[in-house]
Scaffold this motif. Structure first.
Motif, PDB file in Angstrom:
ATOM      1  N   UNK A 121     -16.272   2.052  -1.401  1.00 26.68           N
ATOM      2  CA  UNK A 121     -16.353   3.100  -0.347  1.00 26.68           C
ATOM      3  C   UNK A 121     -17.392   2.273   0.914  1.00 26.68           C
ATOM      4  N   UNK A 122     -18.224   1.705   0.315  1.00 27.45           N
ATOM      5  CA  UNK A 122     -19.069   1.070   1.375  1.00 27.45           C
ATOM      6  C   UNK A 122     -18.123   0.004   2.274  1.00 27.45           C
ATOM      7  N   UNK A 123     -17.414  -0.687   1.545  1.00 26.90           N
ATOM      8  CA  UNK A 123     -16.427  -1.652   2.175  1.00 26.90           C
ATOM      9  C   UNK A 123     -15.377  -1.082   3.297  1.00 26.90           C
ATOM     10  N   UNK A 124     -14.945  -0.034   2.673  1.00 22.97           N
ATOM     11  CA  UNK A 124     -13.998   1.067   3.434  1.00 22.97           C
ATOM     12  C   UNK A 124     -14.584   1.375   4.712  1.00 22.97           C
ATOM     13  N   UNK A 125     -15.630   2.258   4.483  1.00 29.93           N
ATOM     14  CA  UNK A 125     -16.360   2.935   5.369  1.00 29.93           C
ATOM     15  C   UNK A 125     -16.860   1.774   6.621  1.00 29.93           C
ATOM     16  N   UNK A 153      -7.088   3.657  -1.063  1.00 30.90           N
ATOM     17  CA  UNK A 153      -6.223   3.659   0.062  1.00 30.90           C
ATOM     18  C   UNK A 153      -6.378   5.020   0.741  1.00 30.90           C
ATOM     19  N   UNK A 154      -6.324   6.023   0.167  1.00 26.88           N
ATOM     20  CA  UNK A 154      -6.195   7.332   0.945  1.00 26.88           C
ATOM     21  C   UNK A 154      -7.686   7.366   2.015  1.00 26.88           C
ATOM     22  N   UNK A 155      -8.713   6.843   1.300  1.00 27.27           N
ATOM     23  CA  UNK A 155      -9.976   6.937   1.928  1.00 27.27           C
ATOM     24  C   UNK A 155      -9.778   6.075   3.085  1.00 27.27           C
ATOM     25  N   UNK A 156      -9.095   5.266   3.314  1.00 27.17           N
ATOM     26  CA  UNK A 156      -8.854   4.323   4.404  1.00 27.17           C
ATOM     27  C   UNK A 156      -8.156   5.004   5.352  1.00 27.17           C
ATOM     28  N   UNK A 157      -7.340   5.856   5.013  1.00 17.87           N
ATOM     29  CA  UNK A 157      -6.234   6.603   5.989  1.00 17.87           C
ATOM     30  C   UNK A 157      -7.280   7.763   6.486  1.00 17.87           C
ATOM     31  N   UNK A 158      -8.156   8.343   5.825  1.00 15.04           N
ATOM     32  CA  UNK A 158      -8.951   9.463   6.294  1.00 15.04           C
ATOM     33  C   UNK A 158      -9.707   8.952   7.317  1.00 15.04           C
ATOM     34  N   UNK A 190       0.811  -1.080  -0.168  1.00 23.09           N
ATOM     35  CA  UNK A 190       0.160   0.051  -0.199  1.00 23.09           C
ATOM     36  C   UNK A 190       0.973   1.135  -0.114  1.00 23.09           C
ATOM     37  N   UNK A 191       2.029   1.180   0.645  1.00 22.69           N
ATOM     38  CA  UNK A 191       2.824   2.377   0.510  1.00 22.69           C
ATOM     39  C   UNK A 191       3.457   2.726  -0.857  1.00 22.69           C
ATOM     40  N   UNK A 192       3.460   1.630  -1.405  1.00 22.46           N
ATOM     41  CA  UNK A 192       4.174   1.765  -3.007  1.00 22.46           C
ATOM     42  C   UNK A 192       2.952   2.570  -3.823  1.00 22.46           C
ATOM     43  N   UNK A 193       1.563   1.845  -3.561  1.00 28.62           N
ATOM     44  CA  UNK A 193       0.559   2.431  -4.476  1.00 28.62           C
ATOM     45  C   UNK A 193      -0.015   3.916  -4.003  1.00 28.62           C
ATOM     46  N   UNK A 194       0.218   4.158  -2.730  1.00 28.85           N
ATOM     47  CA  UNK A 194      -0.142   5.359  -2.119  1.00 28.85           C
ATOM     48  C   UNK A 194       1.144   6.304  -2.804  1.00 28.85           C
ATOM     49  N   UNK A 195       2.177   6.109  -3.176  1.00 29.03           N
ATOM     50  CA  UNK A 195       3.239   6.980  -3.600  1.00 29.03           C
ATOM     51  C   UNK A 195       3.167   7.099  -5.338  1.00 29.03           C
ATOM     52  N   UNK A 196       2.086   6.150  -5.914  1.00 31.19           N
ATOM     53  CA  UNK A 196       1.916   6.291  -7.121  1.00 31.19           C
ATOM     54  C   UNK A 196       2.557   5.282  -8.058  1.00 31.19           C
ATOM     55  N   UNK A 197       2.954   4.052  -7.299  1.00 27.15           N
ATOM     56  CA  UNK A 197       3.769   3.025  -8.169  1.00 27.15           C
ATOM     57  C   UNK A 197       2.903   1.812  -7.988  1.00 27.15           C
ATOM     58  N   UNK A 198       3.088   1.057  -8.667  1.00 25.69           N
ATOM     59  CA  UNK A 198       2.677  -0.431  -8.779  1.00 25.69           C
ATOM     60  C   UNK A 198       3.463  -1.185  -7.706  1.00 25.69           C
ATOM     61  N   UNK A 199       2.763  -2.075  -6.795  1.00 21.95           N
ATOM     62  CA  UNK A 199       3.568  -2.661  -5.910  1.00 21.95           C
ATOM     63  C   UNK A 199       4.640  -3.676  -6.385  1.00 21.95           C
ATOM     64  N   UNK A 200       5.833  -3.999  -5.821  1.00 19.77           N
ATOM     65  CA  UNK A 200       6.717  -4.730  -6.392  1.00 19.77           C
ATOM     66  C   UNK A 200       6.206  -6.167  -6.971  1.00 19.77           C
ATOM     67  N   UNK A 253      -7.753   0.996 -12.342  1.00 16.09           N
ATOM     68  CA  UNK A 253      -6.471   1.701 -12.395  1.00 16.09           C
ATOM     69  C   UNK A 253      -5.786   2.257 -11.381  1.00 16.09           C
ATOM     70  N   UNK A 254      -4.522   2.474 -11.468  1.00 17.83           N
ATOM     71  CA  UNK A 254      -3.777   2.823 -10.250  1.00 17.83           C
ATOM     72  C   UNK A 254      -4.082   3.979  -9.645  1.00 17.83           C
ATOM     73  N   UNK A 255      -4.733   5.263 -10.023  1.00 11.44           N
ATOM     74  CA  UNK A 255      -5.271   6.263  -9.432  1.00 11.44           C
ATOM     75  C   UNK A 255      -6.363   5.993  -8.678  1.00 11.44           C
ATOM     76  N   UNK A 256      -7.352   5.051  -9.114  1.00  6.20           N
ATOM     77  CA  UNK A 256      -8.336   4.726  -8.359  1.00  6.20           C
ATOM     78  C   UNK A 256      -8.083   3.904  -6.928  1.00  6.20           C
ATOM     79  N   UNK A 257      -7.109   3.150  -7.215  1.00  2.08           N
ATOM     80  CA  UNK A 257      -6.684   2.171  -5.960  1.00  2.08           C
ATOM     81  C   UNK A 257      -5.933   3.109  -5.050  1.00  2.08           C
ATOM     82  N   UNK A 258      -5.298   4.014  -5.520  1.00  6.22           N
ATOM     83  CA  UNK A 258      -4.706   4.968  -4.542  1.00  6.22           C
ATOM     84  C   UNK A 258      -5.634   5.982  -3.826  1.00  6.22           C
ATOM     85  N   UNK A 259      -6.598   6.198  -4.565  1.00  6.95           N
ATOM     86  CA  UNK A 259      -8.002   6.917  -4.203  1.00  6.95           C
ATOM     87  C   UNK A 259      -8.380   6.293  -2.850  1.00  6.95           C
TER      88      UNK A 259
END
Length: 394
Positions: free
Chosen positions: A281-285, A315-320, A238-248, A307-313
């Motif tokens: 969103x429902x699963x995250x909330x 994960x960011x929702x989980x942080x919020x 998740x650290x890689x995805x949130x940084x805008x990269x595909x995971x190793x 797409x990577x941007x959607x997965x990143x978004x």
């Protein structure tokens, strides 16, 4: 691998196991020696009282203890010779210290006592050697079990057959030792690298403990390791995805091999349509505030065919969401979902209704972060029911 130890010396114990303990034996010897000494005194008129013999008897006990201590430090092959060497000079010195009139009686008392002391000391010495050999043998078994050397532990058990383990118990003891050895081997594997241990545990060739209790402990160990690996991989990817990269790719492959990512969830091989944003969103909330549940959801998001941007978004929702009490976001999420399923946002499953729900879900996190009064907030944002006006002819 250690070789079989040689068969131990067979110790003949019959004939000495019933000899009295020193205190009892000493009393009887003194009594007999006193009578004998009295007769000697009447003949020689040199022994004055039995007091000298009583004091001398205490000295004999000390000599026995000294001789035992000396022999215990030796590897005795000829017991009679060893005991004579340890006791003879001490006895002679003690006899010489007696008054002249008591020496003959003391010499007789020393001979009788020393003979019996030698027999009991030999019995104790041989039993001690057997006990020491048993202790050393058991230490070898325990050490092999602790290292997880199952074959070696089994060999040591069989080497002690009949000598330390009754023949009917050999099979049971061998099974228990092997089972515990295998469990300890898995413990060490999980301690060194839990992810590799999980992969090894999935192989058909994996050797598992035999005893039920050891299998249950291995299962608990596996579950603990699984949670730890799940959390670590989820965090790293998740650290890689949130940084805008595909995971190793290596981490993804490891997560798939362990079973943290299902093949059907793989972005590269999935043919199923992507899950709508409102569902994510429902699963995250509604995700419980538990590390394992959060890690699992992260892995699902990371491996989702999005797409990577959607997965990143997502994960960011989980942080919020970490700043929002679980009870509050659960209530808001369920109320919004009920609006959606009741058709208040449009026909369920239509893309317009899904997009409407996703906008409300996003608004719930950003508008008041979170709504202080969920019920009132829902009432404000829910669409108003349409009013129909019907005309009827007069």
């Amino acid at each position: 691998m250690l070789s079989y130890p040689g068969r131990g010396v067979q110790i003949p114990l019959h004939g000495i196991a019933t000899i009295d303990e020193p205190a009892t034996r000493l009393g009887r010897v003194i009594e007999g020696a006193a009578q004998w000494g009295a007769e000697l005194a009447s003949q020689q008129e040199t022994v004055t009282t039995a007091g000298n013999l009583a004091e001398f008897a205490g000295r004999l006990r000390s000599i026995e203890e000294e001789a035992r201590a000396e022999i215990d430090m030796q590897n005795v092959r000829d017991w009679k010779y060893a005991w004579k060497q340890a006791s003879e000079s001490r006895l002679a010195e003690a006899i010489d210290e007696l008054p002249p009139e008591s020496r003959e009686a003391g010499r007789h008392l020393a001979a009788v006592y020393n003979a019996q002391a030698s027999a009991t000391a030999r019995r104790d010495y041989e039993l001690g050697r057997i006990g020491l050999a048993r202790h050393r043998w058991q230490s070898q078994v325990d050490e092999a079990v602790e290292r997880g050397a199952a074959d070696e532990a089994e060999q040591w058990i069989k080497a002690g057959e009949q000598l330390f383990v009754p023949q009917p118990e050999v099979e049971t003891r061998t099974r228990e030792a092997r089972s515990r050895s295998l469990l300890n081997r898995w413990k060490e594997a999980f301690r060194q690298n839990a992810s590799d241990a999980l992969l090894e545990l999935q192989k058909e060739t994996a050797e598992l403990p035999l005893e039920t209790r050891d299998r249950e402990e291995l299962l608990r160990l596996r579950n603990t390791g699984f949670r730890e690996v799940c959390g670590t991989l989820a965090s790293d990817m998740s650290t890689a995805v949130e940084a805008g990269h595909e995971p190793p790719a290596g981490l993804v492959e490891k997560a798939r091999a362990i079973g943290l990512i299902n093949a059907s969830d793989d972005r590269n091989g999935s043919t199923a349509p992507p899950r709508p944003a409102c569902d994510w969103n429902r699963r995250i909330d509604e995700c419980p505030e538990e590390e394992e549940a959060e890690a699992r959801l992260k892995l699902d998001i990371i491996s989702a065919p999005l797409p990577l941007p959607e997965r990143r978004k997502l994960l960011q929702r989980m942080h919020r969401n970490r700043d929002i009490p679980a009870a509050t976001r659960n209530e808001v999420s369920r109320r919004l979902w009920n609006l959606y399923r009741s058709g208040r946002l449009g026909c369920p499953e239509d893309i317009e209704a899904q997009q409407h729900l996703a906008r409300l879900q996003e608004l719930a996190l950003t508008a008041q972060h979170p709504p202080a009064e969920p019920e009132q907030w829902i009432e404000r944002v829910r669409p108003k029911e349409e009013t129909w006006i019907c005309y009827q002819p007069n």
